[in-house]
Scaffold this motif. Structure first.
Motif, PDB file in Angstrom:
ATOM      1  N   TRP A   1       0.848  -1.201   0.000  1.00 45.87           N
ATOM      2  CA  TRP A   1       0.000   0.000   0.000  1.00 45.87           C
ATOM      3  C   TRP A   1       0.879   1.244   0.000  1.00 45.87           C
ATOM      4  O   TRP A   1       0.675   2.161  -0.774  1.00 45.87           O
ATOM      5  CB  TRP A   1      -0.911  -0.018   1.234  1.00 45.87           C
ATOM      6  N   PHE A   2       1.904   1.219   0.864  1.00 47.14           N
ATOM      7  CA  PHE A   2       2.841   2.361   0.878  1.00 47.14           C
ATOM      8  C   PHE A   2       3.580   2.453  -0.449  1.00 47.14           C
ATOM      9  O   PHE A   2       3.647   3.498  -1.069  1.00 47.14           O
ATOM     10  CB  PHE A   2       3.864   2.207   2.023  1.00 47.14           C
ATOM     11  N   GLY A   3       4.121   1.318  -0.857  1.00 41.83           N
ATOM     12  CA  GLY A   3       4.947   1.284  -2.063  1.00 41.83           C
ATOM     13  C   GLY A   3       4.206   1.781  -3.292  1.00 41.83           C
ATOM     14  O   GLY A   3       4.752   2.494  -4.132  1.00 41.83           O
ATOM     15  N   SER A   4       2.915   1.401  -3.380  1.00 43.23           N
ATOM     16  CA  SER A   4       2.169   1.717  -4.595  1.00 43.23           C
ATOM     17  C   SER A   4       1.788   3.190  -4.672  1.00 43.23           C
ATOM     18  O   SER A   4       1.337   3.663  -5.708  1.00 43.23           O
ATOM     19  CB  SER A   4       0.907   0.859  -4.656  1.00 43.23           C
ATOM     20  N   LYS A   5       1.965   3.931  -3.578  1.00 45.61           N
ATOM     21  CA  LYS A   5       1.671   5.363  -3.613  1.00 45.61           C
ATOM     22  C   LYS A   5       2.662   6.072  -4.523  1.00 45.61           C
ATOM     23  O   LYS A   5       2.343   7.082  -5.141  1.00 45.61           O
ATOM     24  CB  LYS A   5       1.736   5.970  -2.196  1.00 45.61           C
ATOM     25  N   VAL A   6       3.866   5.588  -4.523  1.00 41.72           N
ATOM     26  CA  VAL A   6       4.915   6.174  -5.385  1.00 41.72           C
ATOM     27  C   VAL A   6       5.608   5.037  -6.135  1.00 41.72           C
ATOM     28  O   VAL A   6       6.762   4.725  -5.865  1.00 41.72           O
ATOM     29  CB  VAL A   6       5.943   6.988  -4.557  1.00 41.72           C
TER      30      VAL A   6
END
Lengths: 444, 423
Positions: free
Chosen positions: A130-135
């Motif tokens: 989820w964090f990774g897919s933000k950027v």
């Protein structure tokens, strides 16, 4: 399996003290034929691993005594669950392994240890993603950097041998929202139904509705699989819903993180129960997700609606095979001529789905499919990502790699995202999901 | 009506495989559904047709003895020619994996318990060890493979065969755990792993060295059936080469490598014949219309999926394979509820001595000449259901040593008839 339900009759089992989850009758069914041990892919290559017979019925008996602790070898079980299908006596081996592992992590593992923290991070891949897919671009850049990989291995115990899976530029859910969500799907499904031909003739009402459990991987990493699933189902006249959801829990079971898995299950069961009330069946494109909802949930948790969710969950192609004339539809279809080397994930085998993809592909003009044998791919989700398990994982996978190379395919094929990772890692072939091939064959 | 075939075979053992092959060769589209791993991996791998009947003397000519069997015996239902054809089909399908097809006479194979067993087909890996061939024999056991006590087996064999048998127990080479599975030993030999530190030597050579010390005048050497899995021909050949005498395997109990090799061979043949195989879920019920089965239901956890077909073959096994089950009330066939003839009085199911001719051993469904299960009045239970293998009553496979032959022949006939009856 509680005995409390039968208090009016004498049952010999009641003589023994019971724990919260009483697996004693299952343990007593084991007559030590060792068939499970001979089917265990980890025991086949790791001489230190005592095998499922010990991890299941024997360990369960041992741990009933207060002074016996769970052996740490239970953390070397990869939760492939092959022992379940091997057992001629119906012993609930994987359920025993899951409970033993949960209890080992809770009572026997240092919560500040590198291993615990690493396992917690790996098993909560959904949060990380989820964090990774933000950027996504930044994450992909960072995760492919050798500096980060070295730090991951040295500090975290995550192997640097593997290429971290790329995050998609747009998640499946973002695509779904942009496309117009449930309303668009309803429209497309009814358009497909109005057209004569596929699905149309057999539909009496517009109650053809499925709720898609996409899981973490097809949301963050391979949204094309989710899109294929949506388009194929819509072409058969199904309205697709995408309820809010968390990780299915598969990596958490495998790492003994039962409280994390329970939290995720609470959300999933509530959301999916609501979808069932709206008239939907639940469809998953990842065979570990469908196995988890179908089998592990009711074995491990007691939540309102959990049996109902289990009874309504299907793997995507399984659902179409049962409800539609899928092979009939495929007979009239065609794809660009290609040969696929298919690997059936262990968790597809456990659901009796091992032969289905080959059977369906055989019916598509242009498609050639070869089964690369019944060995385990060896990665087993987070297992093959652990620095200390990497070699075991590759040894298990060796047989599949050989068979893939012998088959000389144009691409590999499997339903499981981590099996796909392992297939690509071991052979360099591009790996497709059967749903993507179905989409090519069935959707204009 | 999504999952639909001409013939649906329920059960993945010898009878189910034979039925599926028979039906597929008859031109039918065939699906085979099997619950869990089948019992072939628990089987010795020997293919018996008829070893004993009515006395303790082993039968030399099984085909000649078949007409003397009682009317209700499955062999009498299918006839001796069908048994021959089934064996011929088996020979064709397994190819080099088996021997014994050159003669109609029984061979005598040593068992891991030190007995001699009359059998019709035997794995190539066991060929050099037949008791019907003469030659002084050394049996080698491994400390960790406790199911085979070589000195004891030799002691028991020696007086009953016209050659000398000695037994010795040695340690399996390499640094394997003391409770290593036999599949692990087989894999070490398959891969010829380097086993001993400080000295580059493969498992096969190291094993041969250990055996050579005990070889003496022996003209052949027998091991428990752990000599390789995929590479078993090569493992045997290289051990034989090192020792200078033929090497053989003594068939073992579960989990059995000869059984697994046979399973691989049969399933390859099913694949070539286009049979669709599904494994992992049990068949638990059925729907019928006017005395015909229209579909069976396959249990997938918490729901049942219908599998439609025109013809059905029940090959779910006997008491061990759970095709026949029992409760305190009686003995029953769980999928279709077919009638299982049995004395009403439970104490008549058995005789007091364990090795008596036990009535329960013959329990199973009764069938007509077309292998259709019969109800208590002697009428077919369903017009499109046939039964094959250990689910059949009227024979005692353990006493007769007839299990494989009955499974192969009734399977073939059931499959053929099913494909002929497709509407």
């Amino acid at each position: 399996m509680s005995d409390a339900d039968h208090t009016d009759e004498f049952e010999p089992v009641q003589v023994f003290p019971t724990t919260e989850m009483d697996l004693r009758p299952g343990a007593d069914d084991c007559y030590k034929c060792s068939t499970c041990d001979s089917e265990c892919p980890v025991a086949a290559v790791d001489d230190d691993f005592p095998g499922p017979k010990f991890q299941g019925p024997e360990q369960w008996r041992l741990k009933r005594k207060d002074d016996a602790e769970i052996d740490d070898s239970v953390m070397s079980c990869s939760n492939c669950m092959r022992c379940d299908s091997a057992c001629p006596s119906g012993v609930p081996l994987s359920q025993m392994h899951n409970t033993a592992r949960g209890s080992y992590v809770e009572n026997g593992m240092d919560k500040l240890s590198r291993e615990y923290i690493r396992n917690r991070i790996l098993s909560n891949y959904g949060t990380l993603a989820w964090f990774g897919s933000k950027v996504p671009r930044l994450t992909n850049f960072l995760m492919s950097s050798s500096v980060v990989q070295t730090v991951n291995e040295r500090v975290m115990g995550i192997t640097s041998e593997r290429e971290f899976p790329e995050f998609a530029q747009q998640t499946f859910r973002e695509w779904w929202e942009e496309r117009g969500g449930n309303a668009t799907s309803k429209k497309r499904a009814s358009e497909a139904r109005e057209q004569t031909g596929r699905g149309g003739a057999e539909v009496e009402s517009d109650e053809k509705r499925v709720a898609y459990f996409h899981g973490c991987y097809s949301n963050y990493n391979t949204p094309e699989v989710g899109k294929a699933m949506v388009r194929v189902f819509e072409s058969f006249g199904y309205e697709v819903m995408v309820p809010p959801q968390k990780c299915s829990g598969t990596p958490m079971f495998a790492n003994g993180m039962l409280p994390d898995a329970r939290r995720a299950a609470e959300t999933n069961v509530a959301e999916l129960s609501a979808a069932i009330e709206d008239g939907a069946d639940i469809i998953a494109s990842c065979t570990s997700c469908s196995l988890s909802l179908r089998q592990e949930y009711p074995e491990l948790f007691d939540l309102d609606g959990i049996e109902d969710v289990s009874a309504h969950t299907y793997e995507a192609l399984e659902y179409l095979r049962i409800h539609e004339d899928l092979s009939g539809a495929l007979e009239e279809s065609e794809i660009d001529s290609r040969k696929f080397a298919y690997h059936a994930p262990c968790h597809a085998r456990n659901q009796g789905l091992a032969g289905q993809a080959i059977e369906l592909l055989d019916g598509i003009e242009g498609a050639e499919a070869e089964d690369v044998g019944d060995s385990c791919s060896g990665i087993s989700g987070t297992y093959g990502w652990k620095e200390e398990k990497y070699d075991t994982s590759m040894k298990i996978g060796a047989e599949m790699f050989h068979h893939m190379e012998d088959a000389e395919p144009d691409a590999g094929m499997t339903e499981c995202p981590t099996c796909a990772m392992q297939m690509e890692h071991g052979t360099g072939y591009e790996i497709r999901h059967p749903l993507e091939v179905m989409e090519e064959a069935l959707v204009d | 009506m999504a999952i639909e075939d001409d013939v649906l075979v329920i059960g993945g053992g010898l009878a189910g495989a034979s039925a599926a092959l028979g039906a597929a060769r008859g031109g039918a589209s065939v699906r085979l559904v099997t619950h869990k791993e089948n019992t072939l991996r628990n089987a010795s791998g020997l293919i018996d047709v008829l070893g004993y009947h009515g006395s303790d003397e082993p039968i030399a000519e099984p085909f000649e003895a078949i007409p003397d069997l009682p009317d209700e015996h499955p062999y009498r239902k299918v006839g001796v020619d069908a048994v021959r054809e089934a064996l011929a089909l088996f020979d064709e399908v397994v190819g080099e994996l088996y021997e014994g097809g050159h003669t109609e006479r029984n061979a005598l194979s040593p068992t891991y318990g030190g007995r001699i067993k009359p059998t019709s087909r035997y794995p190539t890996s066991a060929a050099a060890g037949l008791a019907s061939k003469e030659g002084d024999t050394l049996l080698v056991g491994f400390e960790t493979v406790t199911a085979f006590d070589a000195p004891l087996a030799a002691e028991r064999l020696d007086p009953s065969v016209p050659f000398e048998v000695r037994g010795v127990t040695i340690a399996f080479p390499g640094d394997l755990r003391s409770d290593a599975r036999i599949t692990r030993l087989a894999r070490a030999l398959d891969a010829d792993e380097l086993t001993e530190r400080g000295r580059r030597v493969g498992t096969r050579e190291a094993l041969a060295e250990r055996v050579a010390e005990h070889l003496g005048d022996a003209e052949r050497v027998g091991f428990p059936a752990v000599l390789g899995d995929e590479e078993h021909h090569e493992v045997r050949a290289s051990l034989g080469g090192e020792l200078g005498v033929p090497v053989f395997e003594v068939p073992m109990g579960p989990p059995s490598l000869p059984g697994m090799r046979l399973e691989d061979g049969l399933y390859e043949a099913l694949d070539e014949e286009g049979v669709r195989v599904e494994s992992g879920n049990p068949v638990v019920g059925y729907t019928e219309e006017g005395g015909r089965i229209t579909a069976v239901s396959v249990d997938r956890g918490r729901r049942e999926i219908p599998y439609h077909a025109d013809q059905f073959v029940l090959a779910t096994g006997g008491l061990v394979g759970k095709g026949i089950d029992s409760s305190r009330e009686g003995v029953f066939e769980p999928v279709f509820g077919c009638h299982v003839p049995q004395p009403a009085e439970r104490y008549e199911w058995f005789h007091d001595e364990a090795f008596d001719d036990q009535p329960y051993a013959r329990f199973g469904v009764a069938v007509d000449g077309g292998l259709r299960p019969l109800d208590p009045e002697g009428r077919p239970e369903f017009s499109n259901l046939r039964a094959a293998g250990a689910v059949l009553g009227g024979y005692d496979m353990a006493r007769e040593k007839s299990g494989s032959g009955v499974s192969l022949s009734t399977g073939l006939v059931a499959g053929r008839r099913a494909s002929e009856d497709i509407q």
